[in-house]
Design an enzyme around this catalytic site. Structure first.
Site: not given
Length: 277
Positions: A51, A56, A81, A114
């Site tokens: 994930d 990120y 996301k 998200h």
């Protein structure tokens, strides 16, 4: 290290197929070799679910780790996301293309909104519906959506999300949201299931861990699994990744589950969507 029983532990998705019940989360994992090696190690240990997210900053490293593992692409469930600044119909389509390029993949297994960005989340969802119809995301869903956000989406969308990823652990259980998701056959994924380490010394968690001869982290993860959640622990250390996956050879008693359920205190350790309108 021996392979873990995380390959066969899956939950059925509404539109078909399954999602592995334990996945490797990579939020705050460093870019470069650390994330790549963590993904590689997790897949070698038996994980089949990774994930990530655009925000990120490590989608490329996740893709590298998957390719280096030698595991066939079809056997790895990959989630990414759509971040807030990329929301809106056209921007979401472009952002998805960019995520695929960074991952180095032809498709993702799951693409999530998200965050429930006010004024843009419905247009963003229409983009995800298109992406799914084109086969570039096998499944679509949301993250950080609570009851009001879900009700709005149900009224305006063609497709119901298949997944909702929210922070869940015994200290923040989102029972109302989980009940609504169960009614609509939406899989609930628990991010930050280990409370970022802030509740590992809780007396109840410690006591249950002693009773089952497991670590507090394994108790928290097993609690989520027994509640039918997908759980997404994050670690870049191979030993900890292995520990987090070793939760299918024991179970928590009904009494232990009740004691853990009683720990609810509304404690969000990360983002908190309860104030998002």
């Amino acid at each position: 290290m021996a392979n873990l029983d995380v390959t066969t532990a899956t939950l059925p998705l509404r539109s078909g197929g399954v999602i592995p019940q334990v996945g490797l989360g990579v939020w705050q994992a460093p870019r470069g070799g650390v994330t790549r090696d963590a993904v590689h190690a997790a897949l070698r240990l038996g994980y089949r679910h990774v994930d990530t997210a655009r925000i990120y900053g490590n989608e490329a490293e996740v893709g590298e780790g998957i390719r280096q593992s030698g595991i066939p692409r079809a056997e790895v469930f990959v989630t990414t996301k759509l971040w807030n600044e990329d929301q809106g119909f056209d921007k979401a389509l472009r952002a998805f293309d960019a995520s695929l390029q960074r991952l180095g993949l032809d498709y993702v297994d799951l693409y999530l909104l998200h965050w429930p960005v006010a004024g843009r989340r419905l247009d963003s969802w229409r983009a995800l519906e298109r992406i799914k119809s084109e086969g570039r995301a096998k499944h679509i869903g949301v993250s950080n959506f609570l009851v009001p956000h879900l009700d709005e989406l149900f009224d305006a969308s063609k497709e119901v999300p298949e997944v909702n990823q929210i922070e869940i652990h015994p200290f923040l259980q989102h029972r109302e949201t989980r009940a609504l998701c169960a009614k609509h056959r939406i899989i609930v994924e628990a991010y930050s299931p280990l409370t970022h380490g802030t509740r590992m010394d809780d007396p109840t968690v410690q006591a249950v861990a002693r009773e089952v001869s497991r670590t507090p982290a394994q108790v928290l993860l097993r609690w989520g699994v027994q509640h039918g959640l997908v759980t997404l622990p994050k670690s870049t250390r191979e030993q900890r990744i292995a520990e987090n996956g070793a939760i299918f050879d024991f179970s928590l008693s009904e009494d232990a589950m009740k004691r853990l359920d009683a720990l609810e205190e509304g404690c969000a350790t990360g983002w908190d969507p309860r104030d998002q309108r």
